[in-house]
Design a protein around this motif. Sequence first.
Motif, PDB file in Angstrom:
ATOM      1  N   GLY A  22       0.805  -1.214   0.000  1.00  0.00           N
ATOM      2  CA  GLY A  22       0.000   0.000   0.000  1.00  0.00           C
ATOM      3  C   GLY A  22       0.840   1.267   0.000  1.00  0.00           C
ATOM      4  N   THR A  23       1.855   1.294   0.842  1.00  0.00           N
ATOM      5  CA  THR A  23       2.683   2.500   0.975  1.00  0.00           C
ATOM      6  C   THR A  23       3.980   2.422   0.186  1.00  0.00           C
ATOM      7  OG1 THR A  23       3.870   1.684   2.912  1.00  0.00           O
ATOM      8  CG2 THR A  23       1.811   2.887   3.323  1.00  0.00           C
ATOM      9  N   GLY A  24       4.404   1.197  -0.145  1.00  0.00           N
ATOM     10  CA  GLY A  24       5.682   1.014  -0.824  1.00  0.00           C
ATOM     11  C   GLY A  24       6.853   0.952   0.140  1.00  0.00           C
ATOM     12  N   GLU A  25       6.575   1.072   1.444  1.00  0.00           N
ATOM     13  CA  GLU A  25       7.664   1.004   2.424  1.00  0.00           C
ATOM     14  C   GLU A  25       8.295  -0.380   2.449  1.00  0.00           C
ATOM     15  OE1 GLU A  25       6.372   4.126   5.908  1.00  0.00           O
ATOM     16  OE2 GLU A  25       5.851   2.032   6.150  1.00  0.00           O
ATOM     17  N   ILE A  26       9.590  -0.387   2.717  1.00  0.00           N
ATOM     18  CA  ILE A  26      10.353  -1.621   2.870  1.00  0.00           C
ATOM     19  C   ILE A  26      10.870  -1.651   4.307  1.00  0.00           C
ATOM     20  CG2 ILE A  26      12.388  -2.898   2.099  1.00  0.00           C
ATOM     21  CD1 ILE A  26      12.038  -1.246  -0.568  1.00  0.00           C
ATOM     22  N   ARG A  39      21.983  -6.290  21.630  1.00  0.00           N
ATOM     23  CA  ARG A  39      21.337  -5.282  22.463  1.00  0.00           C
ATOM     24  C   ARG A  39      19.871  -5.053  22.119  1.00  0.00           C
ATOM     25  NH1 ARG A  39      24.628  -1.961  25.682  1.00  0.00           N
ATOM     26  NH2 ARG A  39      26.446  -3.218  26.157  1.00  0.00           N
ATOM     27  N   GLY A  40      19.399  -5.651  21.033  1.00  0.00           N
ATOM     28  CA  GLY A  40      17.994  -5.489  20.691  1.00  0.00           C
ATOM     29  C   GLY A  40      17.767  -5.598  19.199  1.00  0.00           C
ATOM     30  N   ASP A  41      16.504  -5.529  18.828  1.00  0.00           N
ATOM     31  CA  ASP A  41      16.106  -5.614  17.429  1.00  0.00           C
ATOM     32  C   ASP A  41      15.325  -4.365  17.041  1.00  0.00           C
ATOM     33  OD1 ASP A  41      17.158  -8.217  17.184  1.00  0.00           O
ATOM     34  OD2 ASP A  41      15.303  -9.107  17.926  1.00  0.00           O
ATOM     35  N   ILE A  42      15.420  -4.018  15.780  1.00  0.00           N
ATOM     36  CA  ILE A  42      14.714  -2.854  15.257  1.00  0.00           C
ATOM     37  C   ILE A  42      14.515  -3.057  13.754  1.00  0.00           C
ATOM     38  CG2 ILE A  42      16.794  -1.507  14.754  1.00  0.00           C
ATOM     39  CD1 ILE A  42      15.240   0.954  15.849  1.00  0.00           C
ATOM     40  N   ASP A  43      13.512  -2.421  13.210  1.00  0.00           N
ATOM     41  CA  ASP A  43      13.301  -2.456  11.763  1.00  0.00           C
ATOM     42  C   ASP A  43      13.783  -1.149  11.152  1.00  0.00           C
ATOM     43  OD1 ASP A  43      12.124  -4.922  11.948  1.00  0.00           O
ATOM     44  OD2 ASP A  43      10.076  -4.209  11.669  1.00  0.00           O
ATOM     45  N   LEU A  44      14.560  -1.253  10.094  1.00  0.00           N
ATOM     46  CA  LEU A  44      14.925  -0.096   9.286  1.00  0.00           C
ATOM     47  C   LEU A  44      13.791   0.069   8.281  1.00  0.00           C
ATOM     48  CD1 LEU A  44      16.858   2.061   8.156  1.00  0.00           C
ATOM     49  CD2 LEU A  44      17.926   0.237   6.817  1.00  0.00           C
ATOM     50  N   VAL A  45      13.113   1.208   8.316  1.00  0.00           N
ATOM     51  CA  VAL A  45      11.979   1.445   7.424  1.00  0.00           C
ATOM     52  C   VAL A  45      12.408   2.445   6.353  1.00  0.00           C
ATOM     53  CG1 VAL A  45       9.576   2.200   7.257  1.00  0.00           C
ATOM     54  CG2 VAL A  45      10.381   1.031   9.331  1.00  0.00           C
ATOM     55  N   LEU A  46      12.290   2.008   5.092  1.00  0.00           N
ATOM     56  CA  LEU A  46      12.712   2.820   3.953  1.00  0.00           C
ATOM     57  C   LEU A  46      11.541   3.043   3.010  1.00  0.00           C
ATOM     58  CD1 LEU A  46      15.915   0.748   3.112  1.00  0.00           C
ATOM     59  CD2 LEU A  46      15.869   2.949   4.275  1.00  0.00           C
ATOM     60  N   SER A  47      11.516   4.212   2.394  1.00  0.00           N
ATOM     61  CA  SER A  47      10.562   4.426   1.308  1.00  0.00           C
ATOM     62  C   SER A  47      11.031   3.603   0.113  1.00  0.00           C
ATOM     63  CB  SER A  47      10.491   5.903   0.927  1.00  0.00           C
ATOM     64  OG  SER A  47      11.703   6.298   0.291  1.00  0.00           O
ATOM     65  N   ARG A  48      10.177   3.456  -0.864  1.00  0.00           N
ATOM     66  CA  ARG A  48      10.572   2.704  -2.064  1.00  0.00           C
ATOM     67  C   ARG A  48      11.804   3.343  -2.709  1.00  0.00           C
ATOM     68  NH1 ARG A  48       7.626  -0.251  -6.567  1.00  0.00           N
ATOM     69  NH2 ARG A  48       9.101  -0.071  -8.287  1.00  0.00           N
ATOM     70  N   THR A  49      11.809   4.682  -2.802  1.00  0.00           N
ATOM     71  CA  THR A  49      12.938   5.398  -3.407  1.00  0.00           C
ATOM     72  C   THR A  49      14.218   5.170  -2.615  1.00  0.00           C
ATOM     73  OG1 THR A  49      11.425   7.073  -4.243  1.00  0.00           O
ATOM     74  CG2 THR A  49      13.748   7.669  -4.150  1.00  0.00           C
TER      75      THR A  49
END
Length: 76
Positions: A22-26, A39-49
């Motif tokens: 829907g948003t194109g986010e990765i 030390r932990g986990d996290i998501d790197l959120v990127l736009s399609r570009t």
Amino acid sequence: MSDTVRWHASPRRNVPPTTDLGTGEIRVPLALFAIDEHRGDIDLVLSRTEGESLAASLRAALTEVVESDLHQEAIR
């Protein structure tokens, strides 16, 4: 030396990136480490570009490494 200098992130094992159609986010799942201590986990959120730009940069960097390796083998 600053404590943040010792931090790094690696892709989480066996957790593939996902795409929001829907948003194109990765979303790239990362594990955070201080030296070798998790030390932990996290998501790197990127736009399609941003994702396309990062992928192109990684391809270029990997091509450089492969070409360098081939050059080193040729001069041995």
